[in-house]
Design a protein around this motif. Sequence first.
Motif, PDB file in Angstrom:
ATOM      1  N   SER A 142       0.833  -1.204   0.000  1.00 23.15           N
ATOM      2  CA  SER A 142       0.000   0.000   0.000  1.00 23.15           C
ATOM      3  C   SER A 142       0.863   1.248   0.000  1.00 23.15           C
ATOM      4  O   SER A 142       0.577   2.226  -0.721  1.00 23.15           O
ATOM      5  CB  SER A 142      -0.929   0.003   1.226  1.00 23.15           C
ATOM      6  OG  SER A 142      -1.857  -1.047   1.168  1.00 23.15           O
ATOM      7  N   ASP A 150      -4.971  -1.709  -1.514  1.00 20.88           N
ATOM      8  CA  ASP A 150      -5.476  -1.480  -0.160  1.00 20.88           C
ATOM      9  C   ASP A 150      -6.319  -2.677   0.254  1.00 20.88           C
ATOM     10  O   ASP A 150      -7.403  -2.905  -0.289  1.00 20.88           O
ATOM     11  CB  ASP A 150      -6.309  -0.197  -0.113  1.00 20.88           C
ATOM     12  CG  ASP A 150      -6.564   0.279   1.316  1.00 20.88           C
ATOM     13  OD1 ASP A 150      -6.746  -0.595   2.200  1.00 20.88           O
ATOM     14  OD2 ASP A 150      -6.591   1.494   1.545  1.00 20.88           O
ATOM     15  N   PHE A 153     -10.276  -2.843   1.191  1.00 20.40           N
ATOM     16  CA  PHE A 153     -11.326  -2.563   0.209  1.00 20.40           C
ATOM     17  C   PHE A 153     -12.568  -3.436   0.420  1.00 20.40           C
ATOM     18  O   PHE A 153     -13.537  -3.350  -0.339  1.00 20.40           O
ATOM     19  CB  PHE A 153     -10.801  -2.751  -1.218  1.00 20.40           C
ATOM     20  CG  PHE A 153     -10.791  -4.177  -1.696  1.00 20.40           C
ATOM     21  CD1 PHE A 153     -11.837  -4.680  -2.457  1.00 20.40           C
ATOM     22  CD2 PHE A 153      -9.749  -5.032  -1.353  1.00 20.40           C
ATOM     23  CE1 PHE A 153     -11.838  -6.006  -2.887  1.00 20.40           C
ATOM     24  CE2 PHE A 153      -9.737  -6.350  -1.785  1.00 20.40           C
ATOM     25  CZ  PHE A 153     -10.786  -6.842  -2.547  1.00 20.40           C
ATOM     26  N   LEU A 156     -16.168  -2.394  -0.350  1.00 21.33           N
ATOM     27  CA  LEU A 156     -16.513  -2.284  -1.770  1.00 21.33           C
ATOM     28  C   LEU A 156     -16.812  -3.650  -2.375  1.00 21.33           C
ATOM     29  O   LEU A 156     -17.624  -3.763  -3.296  1.00 21.33           O
ATOM     30  CB  LEU A 156     -15.378  -1.603  -2.536  1.00 21.33           C
ATOM     31  CG  LEU A 156     -15.176  -0.119  -2.215  1.00 21.33           C
ATOM     32  CD1 LEU A 156     -13.889   0.389  -2.856  1.00 21.33           C
ATOM     33  CD2 LEU A 156     -16.374   0.706  -2.685  1.00 21.33           C
ATOM     34  N   LEU A 180     -16.518   4.473   0.799  1.00 26.03           N
ATOM     35  CA  LEU A 180     -15.164   4.950   0.571  1.00 26.03           C
ATOM     36  C   LEU A 180     -14.478   5.404   1.862  1.00 26.03           C
ATOM     37  O   LEU A 180     -13.267   5.253   2.015  1.00 26.03           O
ATOM     38  CB  LEU A 180     -15.166   6.090  -0.452  1.00 26.03           C
ATOM     39  CG  LEU A 180     -15.441   5.694  -1.905  1.00 26.03           C
ATOM     40  CD1 LEU A 180     -15.401   6.927  -2.802  1.00 26.03           C
ATOM     41  CD2 LEU A 180     -14.423   4.667  -2.391  1.00 26.03           C
ATOM     42  N   ILE A 183     -12.285   2.804   3.628  1.00 26.64           N
ATOM     43  CA  ILE A 183     -11.115   2.244   2.957  1.00 26.64           C
ATOM     44  C   ILE A 183      -9.885   3.032   3.402  1.00 26.64           C
ATOM     45  O   ILE A 183      -9.704   4.188   3.014  1.00 26.64           O
ATOM     46  CB  ILE A 183     -11.256   2.322   1.422  1.00 26.64           C
ATOM     47  CG1 ILE A 183     -12.654   1.885   0.969  1.00 26.64           C
ATOM     48  CG2 ILE A 183     -10.158   1.522   0.751  1.00 26.64           C
ATOM     49  CD1 ILE A 183     -13.010   0.486   1.354  1.00 26.64           C
ATOM     50  N   TYR A 185      -5.864   1.814   4.596  1.00 25.43           N
ATOM     51  CA  TYR A 185      -4.909   0.806   5.079  1.00 25.43           C
ATOM     52  C   TYR A 185      -4.173   1.254   6.333  1.00 25.43           C
ATOM     53  O   TYR A 185      -3.681   0.422   7.106  1.00 25.43           O
ATOM     54  CB  TYR A 185      -3.919   0.447   3.974  1.00 25.43           C
ATOM     55  CG  TYR A 185      -2.903   1.517   3.646  1.00 25.43           C
ATOM     56  CD1 TYR A 185      -1.684   1.576   4.326  1.00 25.43           C
ATOM     57  CD2 TYR A 185      -3.143   2.454   2.635  1.00 25.43           C
ATOM     58  CE1 TYR A 185      -0.746   2.545   4.024  1.00 25.43           C
ATOM     59  CE2 TYR A 185      -2.200   3.413   2.325  1.00 25.43           C
ATOM     60  CZ  TYR A 185      -1.011   3.469   3.018  1.00 25.43           C
ATOM     61  OH  TYR A 185      -0.090   4.434   2.713  1.00 25.43           O
ATOM     62  N   ASP A 297     -10.408   0.458  -7.919  1.00 30.51           N
ATOM     63  CA  ASP A 297      -9.601   1.573  -7.452  1.00 30.51           C
ATOM     64  C   ASP A 297     -10.157   2.035  -6.104  1.00 30.51           C
ATOM     65  O   ASP A 297     -11.299   2.503  -6.031  1.00 30.51           O
ATOM     66  CB  ASP A 297      -9.661   2.719  -8.467  1.00 30.51           C
ATOM     67  CG  ASP A 297      -8.725   3.870  -8.131  1.00 30.51           C
ATOM     68  OD1 ASP A 297      -8.523   4.138  -6.934  1.00 30.51           O
ATOM     69  OD2 ASP A 297      -8.214   4.506  -9.073  1.00 30.51           O
ATOM     70  N   PRO A 298      -9.385   1.933  -5.010  1.00 31.52           N
ATOM     71  CA  PRO A 298      -9.933   2.270  -3.695  1.00 31.52           C
ATOM     72  C   PRO A 298     -10.211   3.756  -3.508  1.00 31.52           C
ATOM     73  O   PRO A 298     -10.939   4.142  -2.585  1.00 31.52           O
ATOM     74  CB  PRO A 298      -8.848   1.785  -2.719  1.00 31.52           C
ATOM     75  CG  PRO A 298      -7.594   1.811  -3.514  1.00 31.52           C
ATOM     76  CD  PRO A 298      -7.993   1.466  -4.920  1.00 31.52           C
ATOM     77  N   GLY A 301     -13.637   3.816  -5.947  1.00 34.81           N
ATOM     78  CA  GLY A 301     -14.671   2.822  -5.675  1.00 34.81           C
ATOM     79  C   GLY A 301     -15.206   2.167  -6.930  1.00 34.81           C
ATOM     80  O   GLY A 301     -16.291   1.567  -6.902  1.00 34.81           O
TER      81      GLY A 301
END
Length: 376
Positions: A142, A150, A153, A156, A180, A183, A185, A297-298, A301
Amino acid sequence: MLARLSWPNHLVSSFSRTARAGRLLRSERWRRTLMTVALTSVAMLACGGRAPTPETGRLVERSRLAMGSSLRLSAWTTGKGDEPRALRAFDAVFAEFERLDGLLSVWRGDSDVVRLNAAAGRHPVQVGPDTRTVLHAARQISEWTDGKFDATFGPLAEIWKFDHDQDNTIPTSEAIERRLRLIDYTAVEIDDQRGAAFLTRPGMRVHLGGIGKGYAVERAQQMLHAHGLRNFMIQSGGDLYAAGRQNGRLWRLGIADPRDPKRIFGALELSDRTFSTSGDYERTFQSGGRRYHHLIDPDLGRPARGCRSVTIVAKSALLADGLSTGVFIMGPTAGLALIERLPDVEGVIVTDSNEVIVSTGLQSAFTLIAPPTDGP
């Protein structure tokens, strides 16, 4: 208290290599017969069609379903006692995959990950050393990828369903936005002294699907070496480790065409390296002429754009697995720059415009068999 990462020197040495631009490879130099290892992202180039002899060795292979993918083990043996030893080693690896699945899966109710998620925002949870090792590696990746990889996630994954629960549904923008904020890390605390981990926010969810299989392959590699095997290959889905030689030669491995995965567009010759591919073609659906896939894609989303597949070659299967996901989400420009900075890491990227980019250190080992198929 968040534990500081203690990592092998060859993985955390400073990014001393100067960033170097990859070049597009478009030559078509040779073709070979292909033997499919599994109908995923990897294939092994066949050995010319000749039956093995006692002088050249005998190929021993076994496969079974493990951690949601086909796990295939291959070893070249030469002596009379080698084949039984290889089969005993294979059985140990199959058992190890099952054990690790029991710790790392989000689908097994008593796993470390499920218990960790259930206690999010409330209290730390005792987790085993394997789980902590994977969490540490996830955090390191990360940081390398600026958060594009991440492992938190998980919220999601509850609305983008690409596992065995795939429903080909596009979540609403409101559903994505609500998740979102969960999320992050940096909100995962790991306490090695107490053998515990903690998700600091209620509703957080760790999902180790982007790295756990790489750890299992790394453990398998260690176990096969411990059983005295020197020339072998391990493949689990898109994660592979090739050790020693393929009947006296470097292992020749193919990279699947992202738009025609049964076809090989490029080949690598490797030994004592891991090979991990992430692509937008294995768990996917199309809607309105647009492809949706499981590499989320964190920050947005939504499924990442910019790459069709990323193959990472490295010494560590654990790191290669996470990096193939992270580089895919970063996109070809930032992803290639990261590959070029990291020691003992190389890569092949197929962009969303169907360009093939090969990192500097891998160009002599890579052959473009044919340009990848174009398509949405």
